[in-house]
Design a protein around this motif. Structure first.
Motif, PDB file in Angstrom:
ATOM      1  N   LYS A 250      57.040  49.329  52.675  1.00 33.61           N
ATOM      2  CA  LYS A 250      58.347  49.341  52.037  1.00 33.61           C
ATOM      3  C   LYS A 250      58.295  48.558  50.734  1.00 33.61           C
ATOM      4  O   LYS A 250      57.632  47.535  50.650  1.00 33.61           O
ATOM      5  N   GLN A 251      58.987  49.081  49.710  1.00 33.07           N
ATOM      6  CA  GLN A 251      59.070  48.336  48.452  1.00 33.07           C
ATOM      7  C   GLN A 251      60.515  47.981  48.168  1.00 33.07           C
ATOM      8  O   GLN A 251      61.383  48.851  48.115  1.00 33.07           O
ATOM      9  N   LEU A 252      60.791  46.699  48.013  1.00 31.54           N
ATOM     10  CA  LEU A 252      62.117  46.247  47.613  1.00 31.54           C
ATOM     11  C   LEU A 252      62.025  45.854  46.141  1.00 31.54           C
ATOM     12  O   LEU A 252      60.970  46.010  45.527  1.00 31.54           O
ATOM     13  N   GLU A 253      63.114  45.333  45.601  1.00 34.50           N
ATOM     14  CA  GLU A 253      63.145  45.038  44.171  1.00 34.50           C
ATOM     15  C   GLU A 253      61.996  44.114  43.730  1.00 34.50           C
ATOM     16  O   GLU A 253      61.257  44.430  42.816  1.00 34.50           O
ATOM     17  N   GLU A 254      61.873  42.994  44.388  1.00 33.27           N
ATOM     18  CA  GLU A 254      60.825  42.054  43.957  1.00 33.27           C
ATOM     19  C   GLU A 254      59.897  41.685  45.096  1.00 33.27           C
ATOM     20  O   GLU A 254      59.213  40.661  45.048  1.00 33.27           O
ATOM     21  N   GLU A 255      59.900  42.510  46.137  1.00 32.84           N
ATOM     22  CA  GLU A 255      59.069  42.213  47.300  1.00 32.84           C
ATOM     23  C   GLU A 255      58.426  43.473  47.850  1.00 32.84           C
ATOM     24  O   GLU A 255      58.963  44.567  47.684  1.00 32.84           O
ATOM     25  N   LEU A 256      57.297  43.262  48.480  1.00 33.04           N
ATOM     26  CA  LEU A 256      56.641  44.358  49.188  1.00 33.04           C
ATOM     27  C   LEU A 256      56.564  43.979  50.651  1.00 33.04           C
ATOM     28  O   LEU A 256      56.365  42.815  50.979  1.00 33.04           O
ATOM     29  N   ILE A 257      56.678  44.965  51.509  1.00 32.22           N
ATOM     30  CA  ILE A 257      56.406  44.701  52.926  1.00 32.22           C
ATOM     31  C   ILE A 257      55.135  45.456  53.288  1.00 32.22           C
ATOM     32  O   ILE A 257      54.997  46.655  53.032  1.00 32.22           O
ATOM     33  N   VAL A 258      54.184  44.696  53.798  1.00 32.74           N
ATOM     34  CA  VAL A 258      52.852  45.239  54.060  1.00 32.74           C
ATOM     35  C   VAL A 258      52.595  45.154  55.564  1.00 32.74           C
ATOM     36  O   VAL A 258      52.892  44.136  56.200  1.00 32.74           O
ATOM     37  N   LEU A 259      52.054  46.239  56.110  1.00 26.69           N
ATOM     38  CA  LEU A 259      51.727  46.258  57.533  1.00 26.69           C
ATOM     39  C   LEU A 259      50.219  46.082  57.686  1.00 26.69           C
ATOM     40  O   LEU A 259      49.437  46.871  57.162  1.00 26.69           O
ATOM     41  N   VAL A 260      49.841  45.026  58.399  1.00 30.09           N
ATOM     42  CA  VAL A 260      48.423  44.744  58.602  1.00 30.09           C
ATOM     43  C   VAL A 260      48.037  45.195  60.000  1.00 30.09           C
ATOM     44  O   VAL A 260      48.663  44.777  60.981  1.00 30.09           O
ATOM     45  N   ASP A 261      47.033  46.043  60.073  1.00 31.75           N
ATOM     46  CA  ASP A 261      46.477  46.435  61.369  1.00 31.75           C
ATOM     47  C   ASP A 261      47.540  47.024  62.314  1.00 31.75           C
ATOM     48  O   ASP A 261      47.491  46.817  63.519  1.00 31.75           O
ATOM     49  N   ASN A 262      48.517  47.763  61.753  1.00 27.73           N
ATOM     50  CA  ASN A 262      49.586  48.403  62.528  1.00 27.73           C
ATOM     51  C   ASN A 262      50.374  47.450  63.407  1.00 27.73           C
ATOM     52  O   ASN A 262      50.960  47.848  64.406  1.00 27.73           O
ATOM     53  N   GLN A 263      50.364  46.168  63.045  1.00 24.96           N
ATOM     54  CA  GLN A 263      50.888  45.189  63.987  1.00 24.96           C
ATOM     55  C   GLN A 263      51.681  44.084  63.314  1.00 24.96           C
ATOM     56  O   GLN A 263      52.727  43.692  63.789  1.00 24.96           O
ATOM     57  N   LEU A 264      51.147  43.626  62.175  1.00 29.35           N
ATOM     58  CA  LEU A 264      51.699  42.424  61.566  1.00 29.35           C
ATOM     59  C   LEU A 264      52.405  42.786  60.265  1.00 29.35           C
ATOM     60  O   LEU A 264      51.807  43.377  59.373  1.00 29.35           O
ATOM     61  N   LEU A 265      53.686  42.431  60.164  1.00 30.72           N
ATOM     62  CA  LEU A 265      54.441  42.715  58.938  1.00 30.72           C
ATOM     63  C   LEU A 265      54.423  41.477  58.044  1.00 30.72           C
ATOM     64  O   LEU A 265      54.754  40.384  58.492  1.00 30.72           O
ATOM     65  N   VAL A 266      54.027  41.674  56.782  1.00 28.40           N
ATOM     66  CA  VAL A 266      53.950  40.553  55.848  1.00 28.40           C
ATOM     67  C   VAL A 266      54.781  40.872  54.608  1.00 28.40           C
ATOM     68  O   VAL A 266      54.663  41.956  54.051  1.00 28.40           O
TER      69      VAL A 266
END
Ligand code: ADP
Ligand code: MG
Length: 363
Positions: A250-266
């Motif tokens: 997901k991309q927000l205005e000034e942030e990205l949400i990254v999924l690591v190993d289908n498990q961890l949201l950063v």
């Protein structure tokens, strides 16, 4: 004024008539009076670059300017530079004073002036009173100081140093690092310092050029190089690094949400457009993560399991498994006696890394 390298390349004739490109299109701007380090693994082209500045090798392409003057094919002794090598290269049969006087006598300076210069420079390298000793009567560190004195006394505009502390033991090397830096500030000469030791480069330099495979990958201050590495290689080469690979979800205005190993949201700060599912690397320094008990209630913290605990005096190093594929190294400073061995192997913990301590790289 300083030193400029413009599109400098160097290839050597290899076996089977194939050319080997040791240095590839280097562009550098080193200011007058700067302490600049070339840092990179063995064989990356550091010495070749230094030897071209000194004039021991000529570039295959490009031009080198010293104090604004193009060096062209000028031989070493017609360049305003001097080189200090790792293996001191002192004359064993000459005393300290005679070793230092050698270059000055070649320049035909009067005797009294030579004597004054030697006294001055020996004071600077903390070897006053050692004039009559022979190199074999000196320790490695002292011999290296004489080599340095011999170069400094000629008052070059630029001093080139190729792993000059490499032969010294760790404790002496650390002491000499600080002394060299202090001396450089006193004399105000431009230092170009070659090392493969990242800690040494971080300690001494105004700026560092990180090299790999004949190329300069990044130029910056120690803080910039450590905190804002521009590539996977630089992040990995400078200091200890965790690299988590994930996909943009997901991309927000000034942030990205990254999924690591289908498990961890950063969640990481990032303001440039990336596509969903694009692969990215998250760089996390071990000292920027903090451990908490599993009961710690912060939705931005990550649950993990301690796999290894290593006590290393100033810090304790924890290996924490976050996902099936990913473990992260975390360093916690042992400020209080009570913080030692706080978490045990096998224990569940929470890991907290503030978003602005996570660096996102695309390579
Ligand atoms: P570093 O100082 O970073 O360890 P160098 O500049 O000494 O690296 O060497 C870079 C590469 O160029 C190495 O692969 C080395 O083998 C090669 N090289 C250096 N000098 C020569 C030479 N005179 N002839 C052929 N190859 C060379
Ligand atoms: Mg070298």
């Amino acid at each position: 004024m300083g030193v400029q390298l413009v599109d400098v390349s160097k290839s050597f004739k290899g076996s089977h008539h194939k050319d080997f490109l040791a240095v590839e299109q280097i562009n550098l701007e080193i200011s007058g009076g700067e302490f600049f380090s070339l840092l990179g693994p063995s064989g990356c082209g550091k010495t070749t670059t230094l030897r071209m500045i000194a004039g021991f090798e000529l570039p295959t392409k490009g031009e080198i300017y010293i104090e604004g003057q193009p060096m062209g094919k000028r031989p070493p002794f017609h360049r305003p530079v001097n080189t200090v090598f790792q293996n001191y290269a002192l004359f064993p049969h000459l005393t300290v004073a005679e070793n230092i006087a050698f270059g000055l006598e070649m320049d035909k300076l009067p005797r009294t002036q030579i004597r004054t210069l030697i006294t001055e420079v020996l004071e600077m390298v903390k070897l006053a009173g050692y004039e009559k000793r022979y190199p074999r009567q000196l320790s490695g560190g002292q011999q290296q100081r004489v080599a340095l004195a011999r170069s400094l006394v000629k008052k070059p505009k630029v001093l080139l140093l190729d792993e000059p502390l490499g032969a010294l033991d760790l404790k002496l090397r650390k002491q000499m690092q600080l002394e060299l830096k202090y001396m450089q500030q006193q004399v105000g000469i431009t230092f170009i310092y070659v090392t493969h030791d990242q800690e040494e480069a971080l300690t001494m330099s105004d700026r560092i050029g990180v090299m790999n495979k004949g190329k300069i990958l990044q130029v910056g201050t120690p803080v910039e190089i450590y905190e804002e590495p521009s590539s996977h290689f630089v992040a990995d080469f400078i200091g200890e690094t965790n690299i988590l690979t994930g996909q943009v979800v997901k991309q927000l205005e000034e942030e990205l949400i990254v999924l690591v190993d289908n498990q961890l949201l950063v969640t990481v700060p990032y303001d440039q457009k990336l596509s969903i599912n694009q692969q990215v690397n998250l760089i996390i320094r071990p000292e920027k993560a903090t451990l908490y008990p599993a009961s710690y209630d912060d939705p931005s913290s990550w649950l993990g399991t301690v796999e290894e605990v290593v006590y290393i005096g100033t810090d304790t190093r924890y290996l924490v498994r976050l996902t099936e594929q990913n473990v992260i190294t975390i360093r916690q400073q042992n400020i209080h006696r009570s913080s030692l061995e706080h978490y045990q192997t096998g224990e569940q913990v929470k890991v907290k890394v503030s978003a602005d301590s996570i660096r996102l790289l695309l390579d």
